[in-house]
Motif scaffolding. Structure first.
Motif, mmCIF file in Angstrom:
data_model
loop_
_atom_site.group_PDB
_atom_site.id
_atom_site.type_symbol
_atom_site.label_atom_id
_atom_site.label_comp_id
_atom_site.label_asym_id
_atom_site.label_seq_id
_atom_site.Cartn_x
_atom_site.Cartn_y
_atom_site.Cartn_z
ATOM 1 N N LEU A 64 0.779 -1.082 0.066
ATOM 2 C CA LEU A 64 -0.272 -0.036 0.260
ATOM 3 C C LEU A 64 0.969 1.691 0.389
ATOM 4 O O LEU A 64 2.024 1.616 1.335
ATOM 5 C CB LEU A 64 -0.844 0.248 1.175
ATOM 6 C CG LEU A 64 -2.061 -1.609 1.491
ATOM 7 C CD1 LEU A 64 -3.081 -0.656 2.753
ATOM 8 C CD2 LEU A 64 -2.911 -1.421 0.033
ATOM 9 N N GLN A 99 -8.713 1.642 3.063
ATOM 10 C CA GLN A 99 -8.209 0.770 2.557
ATOM 11 C C GLN A 99 -7.257 -0.387 3.127
ATOM 12 O O GLN A 99 -7.656 -2.090 2.767
ATOM 13 C CB GLN A 99 -6.674 1.185 1.090
ATOM 14 C CG GLN A 99 -7.255 1.952 0.647
ATOM 15 C CD GLN A 99 -6.346 2.681 -0.753
ATOM 16 O OE1 GLN A 99 -4.661 2.375 -0.446
ATOM 17 N NE2 GLN A 99 -6.229 3.164 -1.622
ATOM 18 N N GLN A 159 -6.763 7.687 1.695
ATOM 19 C CA GLN A 159 -7.794 6.497 2.153
ATOM 20 C C GLN A 159 -7.427 4.835 2.660
ATOM 21 O O GLN A 159 -7.393 4.138 1.912
ATOM 22 C CB GLN A 159 -7.525 5.992 0.756
ATOM 23 C CG GLN A 159 -8.085 7.383 -0.768
ATOM 24 C CD GLN A 159 -9.433 6.895 -0.448
ATOM 25 O OE1 GLN A 159 -10.222 5.910 0.436
ATOM 26 N NE2 GLN A 159 -10.194 8.139 -0.021
ATOM 27 N N TYR A 160 -5.723 5.641 3.136
ATOM 28 C CA TYR A 160 -4.990 4.166 3.347
ATOM 29 C C TYR A 160 -5.914 3.101 4.840
ATOM 30 O O TYR A 160 -5.647 2.627 4.657
ATOM 31 C CB TYR A 160 -3.821 4.733 4.259
ATOM 32 C CG TYR A 160 -2.725 3.691 5.132
ATOM 33 C CD1 TYR A 160 -2.027 4.030 4.429
ATOM 34 C CD2 TYR A 160 -2.704 2.697 5.644
ATOM 35 C CE1 TYR A 160 -0.928 2.397 4.283
ATOM 36 C CE2 TYR A 160 -2.202 1.582 6.273
ATOM 37 C CZ TYR A 160 -0.864 1.543 5.378
ATOM 38 O OH TYR A 160 0.450 1.146 5.861
ATOM 39 N N GLU A 213 -10.036 -2.648 4.598
ATOM 40 C CA GLU A 213 -10.952 -4.025 3.286
ATOM 41 C C GLU A 213 -10.128 -5.259 2.779
ATOM 42 O O GLU A 213 -10.885 -6.163 2.222
ATOM 43 C CB GLU A 213 -10.906 -3.298 1.684
ATOM 44 C CG GLU A 213 -12.436 -1.549 2.239
ATOM 45 C CD GLU A 213 -12.610 -1.011 1.246
ATOM 46 O OE1 GLU A 213 -11.122 -1.223 -0.256
ATOM 47 O OE2 GLU A 213 -13.506 -0.397 1.009
ATOM 48 N N ARG A 214 -8.639 -4.786 3.401
ATOM 49 C CA ARG A 214 -7.996 -6.299 2.549
ATOM 50 C C ARG A 214 -7.173 -7.483 3.502
ATOM 51 O O ARG A 214 -6.553 -7.922 3.905
ATOM 52 C CB ARG A 214 -7.102 -5.794 2.375
ATOM 53 C CG ARG A 214 -6.618 -4.977 0.834
ATOM 54 C CD ARG A 214 -5.488 -4.544 -0.306
ATOM 55 N NE ARG A 214 -5.466 -4.065 -0.937
ATOM 56 C CZ ARG A 214 -5.909 -5.660 -2.038
ATOM 57 N NH1 ARG A 214 -6.197 -6.550 -1.729
ATOM 58 N NH2 ARG A 214 -6.060 -5.112 -3.320
#
Length: 326
Positions: free
Chosen positions: A103, A113, A109-110, A116-117
């Motif tokens: 990433l 993101q 957005q970190y 979500e992973r």
């Protein structure tokens, strides 16, 4: 600089003037132009900014130091914030995020993101752990699996400590890649399960104990030989299953073996001896004990591991032959 300022009509510029000693002194000039009687004048002031420049240089050096330090930490350094309106985000993520998690450092957005992973079955627990840490302003720790954008799945451990800063709770912490440790632990568990299965499948009793002669493991075969369950034997200890003279011999033999191994700096030898043990029915059972020392990664002993075999029929035959010979 001054000609450009005259042309634009207003300007803030930095320039160096020479002191009486000839050393350059940084100044900040600001001003505006004034047209009067067909001529253009500049009205302004200059401020000695030597101390400000020194502070800027010190700050830049300090930031470079912390960037270098963060880049060499075995993990991702981050600063997380939580606001009263449940707004979560990051003020800082170190450069190793790209290497470990795949990433980039897009702070806006970190957090989204990253969440979500996570493995879907772990995402709720991850968010719940953060909510609890924020609500109680307490240290945060979490371990889970993360799917990198390249398809690789890694294990990570996150940990941080909070501090209240105005209306925000700030968490400074680390995200560590613990994939290798997890794989090692899983392999070790599989190995232990395999050897435990073997130990519990063979007829001999497999056991281990610490250097104070306390059992740390006893295989279920003990019940077939002595009638005691594993739990019984671990509760009774050697004192409960060995006649007093046998117990003294056992401790003496392995204490001398330990001293001899220390002197030779070699703990690989094994010792075999025949002994009598108490059956649960208060009868004696003759066994053959073979044991060797358990050693750590540095070769230092921390216990014994051995096997006990029932030789009662053999010992009984020898005893009868001896009595007949007399």
């Amino acid at each position: 600089g001054f000609r450009e300022a005259m042309h634009r009509g207003f300007q803030r510029i930095e320039a160096h003037l020479k002191s009486d000693s000839g050393a350059p002194v940084p100044f900040l000039f600001s001003g505006s132009t004034l047209d009067m009687d067909g001529r253009r004048y500049m009205l302004g002031m200059g401020i000695d900014i030597t101390e400000r420049k020194r502070a800027e240089i010190a700050l830049a050096e300090r930031e470079a130091f912390f960037r270098d330090m963060a880049a060499n930490v075995p993990g991702v350094v981050y600063q997380f914030y939580a606001r009263p309106n449940n707004d979560y985000g990051l003020y800082y993520v170190s450069e190793r995020s790209e290497e470990i998690f795949g990433l980039s450092g897009d702070l806006d957005q970190y957090f989204l993101q990253f969440a979500e992973r996570l493995m879907p079955e772990q995402r709720a627990a991850f968010l719940s752990s953060i909510e609890h840490a924020v609500r109680t302003v307490s240290p945060w720790e979490f371990e889970g699996e993360f799917a990198r954008p390249d398809g690789e799945t890694i294990w990570f451990r996150g940990l941080s400590r909070p501090q209240q800063r105005g209306e925000e709770v700030i968490f400074n912490g680390l995200l560590l890649d613990v994939t290798e440790q997890k794989q090692t632990a899983a392999a070790l568990q599989q190995s232990e399960e395999k050897y435990r299965f073997l130990a519990e499948s063979i007829q001999d009793v497999i056991w281990s104990m610490d250097l104070d002669f306390n059992f740390t493991y006893v295989s279920p075969a003990i019940e077939r030989i002595l009638g005691w369950t594993v739990e019984d034997v671990r509760t009774l200890g050697l004192e409960g299953i060995m006649p007093e003279d046998t117990l003294e011999d056992f401790r003496s033999v392995y204490s001398h073996a330990y001293a001899d191994s220390v002197a030779r700096d070699d703990f690989s030898r094994s010792v075999t001896m025949e002994q009598a043990l108490w059956h649960k029915q208060k009868t004696k059972v003759w066994v053959e004990n073979t044991a060797t020392f358990l050693t750590d990664g540095d070769g230092q002993p921390y216990g014994l591991i051995g096997a006990t075999r029932d030789i009662t029929p053999v010992s009984y035959t020898h005893l009868r032959a001896h009595e007949t010979g007399r």
